[in-house]
Write an enzyme that holds these catalytic residues in place. Structure first.
Site, PDB file in Angstrom:
ATOM      1  N   ASP A 164      26.418  31.814  -7.661  1.00  0.00           N
ATOM      2  CA  ASP A 164      26.827  31.657  -9.065  1.00  0.00           C
ATOM      3  C   ASP A 164      27.160  33.051  -9.604  1.00  0.00           C
ATOM      4  O   ASP A 164      26.386  33.645 -10.365  1.00  0.00           O
ATOM      5  CB  ASP A 164      25.696  31.012  -9.871  1.00  0.00           C
ATOM      6  N   VAL A 218      23.951  31.118   0.907  1.00  0.00           N
ATOM      7  CA  VAL A 218      23.658  30.476   2.197  1.00  0.00           C
ATOM      8  C   VAL A 218      24.700  29.379   2.396  1.00  0.00           C
ATOM      9  O   VAL A 218      24.999  28.607   1.469  1.00  0.00           O
ATOM     10  CB  VAL A 218      22.231  29.881   2.214  1.00  0.00           C
ATOM     11  N   GLN A 275      27.184  33.725 -13.400  1.00  0.00           N
ATOM     12  CA  GLN A 275      25.806  33.655 -13.920  1.00  0.00           C
ATOM     13  C   GLN A 275      25.050  34.940 -13.565  1.00  0.00           C
ATOM     14  O   GLN A 275      24.365  35.532 -14.404  1.00  0.00           O
ATOM     15  CB  GLN A 275      25.099  32.434 -13.331  1.00  0.00           C
ATOM     16  N   ARG A 310      24.740  20.111  -5.678  1.00  0.00           N
ATOM     17  CA  ARG A 310      25.790  19.119  -5.953  1.00  0.00           C
ATOM     18  C   ARG A 310      26.435  18.567  -4.695  1.00  0.00           C
ATOM     19  O   ARG A 310      27.141  17.559  -4.765  1.00  0.00           O
ATOM     20  CB  ARG A 310      26.890  19.747  -6.805  1.00  0.00           C
ATOM     21  N   HIS A 337      17.893  27.979  -1.955  1.00  0.00           N
ATOM     22  CA  HIS A 337      16.728  28.365  -2.772  1.00  0.00           C
ATOM     23  C   HIS A 337      15.623  28.962  -1.893  1.00  0.00           C
ATOM     24  O   HIS A 337      14.942  29.909  -2.290  1.00  0.00           O
ATOM     25  CB  HIS A 337      16.148  27.143  -3.485  1.00  0.00           C
ATOM     26  N   SER A 364      24.727  23.883  -2.178  1.00  0.00           N
ATOM     27  CA  SER A 364      24.617  23.575  -3.606  1.00  0.00           C
ATOM     28  C   SER A 364      23.917  22.232  -3.748  1.00  0.00           C
ATOM     29  O   SER A 364      24.113  21.337  -2.908  1.00  0.00           O
ATOM     30  CB  SER A 364      26.019  23.486  -4.215  1.00  0.00           C
TER      31      SER A 364
HETATM   32  O1  PAF Z   1      21.237  28.598 -11.438  1.00  0.00           O
HETATM   33  C1  PAF Z   1      20.427  27.769 -11.883  1.00  0.00           C
HETATM   34  O2  PAF Z   1      19.824  27.012 -11.138  1.00  0.00           O
HETATM   35  C2  PAF Z   1      20.181  27.697 -13.392  1.00  0.00           C
HETATM   36  O3  PAF Z   1      21.310  28.048 -14.112  1.00  0.00           O
HETATM   37  C3  PAF Z   1      18.968  28.533 -13.848  1.00  0.00           C
HETATM   38  C4  PAF Z   1      19.190  30.006 -13.561  1.00  0.00           C
HETATM   39  C5  PAF Z   1      17.719  28.056 -13.152  1.00  0.00           C
HETATM   40  C6  PAF Z   1      18.759  28.408 -15.356  1.00  0.00           C
HETATM   41  O4  PAF Z   1      18.431  27.099 -15.721  1.00  0.00           O
END
Ligand code: PAF
Length: 286
Positions: free
Chosen positions: A156, A182, A159, A193, A42, A191
């Site tokens: 992701d 990363v 996504q 997780r 992040h 992640s």
């Molecule tokens: O990838 C994520 O962390 C989530 O799917 C997101 C994009 C913040 C949507 O809740």
């Protein structure tokens, strides 16, 4: 000296006012949507966002509509204070951390975004409705923050594909910036997780990145060779229960044919112990 904390905003009205003030001052805005439990992956988004816009907003919202198992939603780590402190170190300006009621004041079953056919494949097959939930909350965040840039991670991949498609299909005035995955020094994709992996599972999880690497190394010999190499890397890893390994076209997110030549993405998902992990790698086939 400690870095100043970002302003934490919890209501839509206040967020809109804050953005209006930035716009009035002629500043551009970048948004990084997150579920919180921030890690270096992040942080790479907010570092890149600093190069692209004047004001950086990070949303932290554990979005219930994208979780398909109540247990996963409950178990998702909520670490707001630590997240805000980390964002302060990187000079983030605004954190948007609304409650569920603030985001869904009339409940989650109103008007939603439908992810279409691709939303029912791969991640969407084992988590039915997941991508409708993701796209709905992303559409809401884009409507609230109206960013010039929104960052999404390559990690992701499905996504990212669907968010780009939504931004195009629904004409959002936002540019999607892709942020590279990363990895830990041993190759495991970062992640939120990963914290759930027991030490043996953490070692076993390396089979995912190893399978992707094996596929990439064999990809000049065609799809079948790439898939066989990945299977070889995944064989004999008892803690890893494979969901899928596939090679998809980057423009359609559909599996490519045996005779396909060109750019592709190898995608993998597996349950390692009780933790579901995903990863992917760009390939050039042939
Ligand atoms: O990838 C994520 O962390 C989530 O799917 C997101 C994009 C913040 C949507 O809740």
């Amino acid at each position: 000296m400690t870095a100043p904390l970002p302003r934490v905003i919890t209501t839509v009205a206040e967020m809109r006012e804050a953005i209006a003030a930035e716009r009035a001052a002629g500043r551009t805005v970048a948004l990084t949507p997150t579920l919180g439990a921030l890690h270096d992956g992040h942080i790479s988004h907010v570092i890149r966002a600093a190069e692209l816009a004047d004001v950086r907003v990070v949303s932290i919202f554990v979005n219930p509509t994208q979780f398909t198992q109540a247990e996963d939603l409950e178990k998702y780590p909520r670490t707001l204070d630590a997240d805000v402190a980390r964002l302060a170190e990187h000079g983030v300006d605004l954190v948007f951390a609304p409650s569920v009621d603030e985001m869904y004041p009339t409940g989650p079953t109103g008007v939603t975004v439908h992810a279409g056919e691709v939303g029912n494949t791969f991640e969407g097959k084992s988590r039915v409705g997941h991508f409708d939930g993701v796209l709905t909350v992303v559409a809401k965040l884009l409507g609230i923050v109206t960013p010039d840039i929104v960052t999404f991670g390559q990690k992701d991949a499905q996504q990212l594909f669907l968010v780009k498609r939504m931004v195009t299909d629904l004409n959002f005035a936002t540019r999607v910036e892709t942020i590279e995955t990363v990895r830990e020094p041993d190759g495991l994709a970062m992640s939120s997780r990963n914290r759930f992996l027991a030490p043996g599972e953490r070692r076993a999880a390396l089979a995912l990145s190893a399978a992707l690497e094996a596929a990439a190394s064999a990809s000049d010999r065609g799809i079948d060779s790439a898939l066989a190499a990945a299977q070889g890397a995944l064989a004999g890893t008892p803690l890893v229960e494979l969901d899928y390994f596939a090679v998809v076209h980057p423009d359609t997110f559909r599996p490519v044919d045996d005779d396909y030549r060109g750019r592709a993405i190898a995608i993998v998902a597996a349950r390692v112990g009780t933790t579901r992990l995903i990863d992917n790698e760009s390939l050039r086939i042939g």
